[in-house]
Enzyme design. Sequence first.
Site, mmCIF file in Angstrom:
data_model
loop_
_atom_site.group_PDB
_atom_site.id
_atom_site.type_symbol
_atom_site.label_atom_id
_atom_site.label_comp_id
_atom_site.label_asym_id
_atom_site.label_seq_id
_atom_site.Cartn_x
_atom_site.Cartn_y
_atom_site.Cartn_z
ATOM 1 N N ASP A 80 0.826 -1.218 0.000
ATOM 2 C CA ASP A 80 0.000 0.000 0.000
ATOM 3 C C ASP A 80 0.858 1.266 0.000
ATOM 4 O O ASP A 80 2.037 1.237 0.377
ATOM 5 C CB ASP A 80 -0.969 0.011 1.193
ATOM 6 N N GLU A 144 0.476 -1.489 5.734
ATOM 7 C CA GLU A 144 1.533 -0.908 6.579
ATOM 8 C C GLU A 144 1.253 0.560 6.847
ATOM 9 O O GLU A 144 1.480 1.060 7.948
ATOM 10 C CB GLU A 144 2.901 -1.064 5.893
HETATM 11 ZN ZN LIG Z 1 6.853 2.464 3.855
#
Ligand SMILES: [Zn+2]
Length: 410
Positions: A80, A144
């Site tokens: 992401d 993340e």
């Molecule tokens: Zn990163």
Amino acid sequence: MTDNKQDELAIQRFVEYIQIKTVQPEPDYDSALKFLKNYAQELGLEYRTIKLDQDRHAAVLTWLSPSSTEKSILLNSHVDVVPVFEEHWIVPPFSGEIRDGKIYGRGTQDMKCVGIQYLEAIRRLKTAKYEPKRTIHCLFVPDEEIGGERGMKQLLTLDEFKDLNVGFVLDEGLASESDVFQVYYGDRACVWIEIIVKGNTGHGSRLIENTAAEKAQFLLNEMLKYRTDEKERLKKGQTADKPLQLGEITTINLTKLDGGVQINVVPDQYTLAFDCRIKPNGYDAFKQFLNDLIKRIPKNNDEEVTLVYKQDSGPLLLTDIENSSWWLDSFKRGCEEMKCKLNWTVFPAGTDSRFLRNVGYPAIGFSPMINTPVLLHDHNEYLAKDVFLHGIDIYIRLIENLTNEPKFNV
Ligand SMILES: [Zn+2]
């Protein structure tokens, strides 16, 4: 394939990956998984996904070392990317457009570059008929950028992860504006708090006793004094042989301040929000400071001050870089062979490595980008083509060193 052809192909795959809109808050993970599955096929890697929940999967691309029972190496990256403010970009942020030798796009530094570099290093090692003596897993995780709770943290609880038999992890770092590579062996602990202070209300023309504002004033003074002291320490501080760095001090920032209804009414409460990032091994002392501070705020009763933890990472473990080990020695040797100058430090923010370290995996944060402005999460994020390509060569050496002759099975 000629070197030139390989470079072109690497850049093409990088651009294709940038073009997949894995942007929070609604990342297109399905397209990314399809892309990675095809990539695995192209490179002759095993491909599997690990289900995290209904919409989330981690992808694992594996180069199996058939004869090896040694622990594997894990090359981690997150899929992401963070949102963009398109009006500030000089090219469309999901185009991967190349201008003046720079590849532009969201994720070019954070961290689609690294994901592709791992795979392109593997392509070249395979072409050269290299045979790894440890299994290599390239892991692609979701989420993340929104804290990793439903990504890496969740993954680490699953048997499918334990089955990867991981002995060492490479993960993301940051670009470096100089010719020195940044290498991270820890993350700072993260504490996000809201403190609600309450007091007497009344007309704005009076001198009311025991107001919320006086409590907010006391609190702010103490928090900002802590901030100033740490700022001073950063300016003057020195570790053994170099100046102190951001990852080695504690930072406090007032990030929100809410309260009040009308200009002639003394508010009955304020809410103050702070983003606190805590230096290595400083977690317990910082929590103690907070608890003491709450007690010290002048008040009539305890209900007038409330401390709420919006996020609390707990104390974070560091990767041991003091003692020799197969992975540390191999990593350093690989960097030496590539003539990389290294600066070992602590990541100022948080990465997925903190979850890995906290359950005992040694993890190093390293994104091979020197002479590059730090543009992660910024407008016009880019990576120069030659820096990107040089990174592939660095990973080739690192992978070789980490998987050639395992000296001890730990
Ligand atoms: Zn990163």
